[in-house]
Design an enzyme around this catalytic site. Structure first.
Site, mmCIF file in Angstrom:
data_model
loop_
_atom_site.group_PDB
_atom_site.id
_atom_site.type_symbol
_atom_site.label_atom_id
_atom_site.label_comp_id
_atom_site.label_asym_id
_atom_site.label_seq_id
_atom_site.Cartn_x
_atom_site.Cartn_y
_atom_site.Cartn_z
ATOM 1 C CB SER A 1 -0.908 -0.012 1.225
ATOM 2 O OG SER A 1 -2.180 -0.762 0.849
ATOM 3 C CE LYS B 1 -4.888 1.427 -0.834
ATOM 4 N NZ LYS B 1 -4.049 0.407 -0.324
ATOM 5 C CB SER C 1 -4.639 1.662 3.523
ATOM 6 O OG SER C 1 -3.659 1.328 2.393
#
Length: 371
Positions: free
Chosen positions: A43, A46, A103
């Protein structure tokens, strides 16, 4: 302080481990271990999705109240997710907060579709923008970081991205300090516990899939000095955060910043010795302090960092692992105290395609959680 007795070394466990600490004012690399070895970002991806969204806001292509629609495909993403049904919308600002705190994989996909027309095209745009920022060893295949064998990055590239988020969007960076996000009747807590556990930490992002281990990019500021640190390949979020704290403490000490009393989490590392002994790589105390992170610095800084890490300080210090050419990252199934479990990638990092512009992403069959 506890750092003196327990220098920054971690039972990160395998070839997945890499780390870097950078002085945000100058880009000087203070600490580095395997900084240019490719890893799965999970993640941390992101961060780039948010960079692209912040650019769209700055250019007026999107407003904070612009509705972003959840498609069938975006809604089908596995957790961690916000859980909007297909056809529902959320504002761009709500999307930012959902990405920073929870997330949310479904929201990341929806943002990608909104900005790129499709998530596949958005991933190509992410890769192009990353290369323009100097992230020469990063390729994105999706907006979330869900498992894909070709979605890869390095600790150096993640440090570069962290610095650019801070410098390019000083008015938006504050979102990464959000501790809680109100969504309906829910109060969603930020996954990044460094915000409360490390004195001076004010962002930015965590990440985890099974094949990456526990990753984090952290920025902290003390006495006017800001550091950006990256740790990749932790065996648990607790170990990862303790190790990140130890690295940042070392970085501040090198720049003459007075030590701070450790938080309860960090003090626990000293009490139990949980910071551990390095198995895969030891962070060198002789890292290339005159080298910088940023465009045009990659090859020179990479060579200096590799030399620093590969030269043991003591005879007993293990050398770092060889470059991952064909070996699959080792998956450690360590039980952790988090409400989710990572996804499995079925193809090794060594089997990735070249780092040219990505072809349309291949969907993983993963159904478990990722953050």
């Amino acid at each position: 302080m506890w750092l003196t007795a327990f220098p920054a070394a971690a039972q990160i466990g395998s070839e997945r481990y890499s780390a870097m600490v950078v002085d945000a004012r100058t880009g000087t690399v203070l600490i580095a271990a395997n900084p240019d070895e490719q890893r799965y970002p999970a993640s941390l991806t992101k961060m780039m999705t948010l960079y692209m969204l912040f650019e769209a806001l700055r250019e007026g292509r999107v407003q904070l109240n612009t509705p972003i629609r959840m498609s069938d495909e975006a809604a089908s993403r596995p957790p961690s997710k916000l859980g909007l049904p297909p056809g529902a919308t959320l504002t761009a600002e709500q999307a930012i907060l959902a990405l920073v705190t929870k997330s949310a994989n479904d929201v990341a996909s929806a943002v990608g579709e909104h900005l790129g027309g499709s998530e596949e095209r958005f991933a190509q745009l992410m890769t192009l923008r990353a290369r323009a920022l100097g992230m020469s060893r990063t390729t994105f295949r999706n907006a979330s970081g869900l498992p894909d064998p070709d979605n890869v990055t390095t600790a150096r590239d993640m440090a570069t991205l962290g610095l650019r988020l801070i410098h390019d969007f000083p008015d938006r960076y504050r979102y990464f300090s959000t501790m809680h996000f109100a969504w309906g009747r829910q109060m969603i807590r930020n996954h990044n516990r460094m915000l409360g556990d490390y004195d001076g930490a004010d962002g930015i992002k965590t990440g985890y899939i099974r094949d990456s281990g526990f990753n984090i990019v952290t920025s902290a500021q003390r006495d006017g000095v800001r550091l950006v640190g990256v740790t990749m390949g932790g065996s648990s979020w607790v170990e990862r955060d303790r190790h990140m704290g130890a690295l940042l403490d070392q970085g501040f000490a090198r720049l003459g910043v007075a030590a701070r009393p450790p938080s309860a989490l960090m003090a626990a590392a000293a009490a139990t010795g949980a910071v551990g002994a390095a198995r895969a790589a030891t962070v060198s105390r002789r890292a290339a302090t005159t080298r910088q992170v940023g465009p045009g610095q990659g090859s020179t800084a990479a060579a200096a960092a590799r030399r620093a890490v590969s030269t043991p300080r003591r005879a007993a210090t293990p050398t770092p692992p060889a470059r991952q050419a064909m070996a699959r990252p080792v998956v450690q199934r360590t039980r952790v105290v988090v409400p989710e479990q990572g996804s499995r990638s079925t193809t090794s990092l060594g089997a990735r395609r070249s780092n040219s512009l990505p072809a349309p992403v291949r969907r993983s069959g993963a159904t478990a959680a990722q953050r």
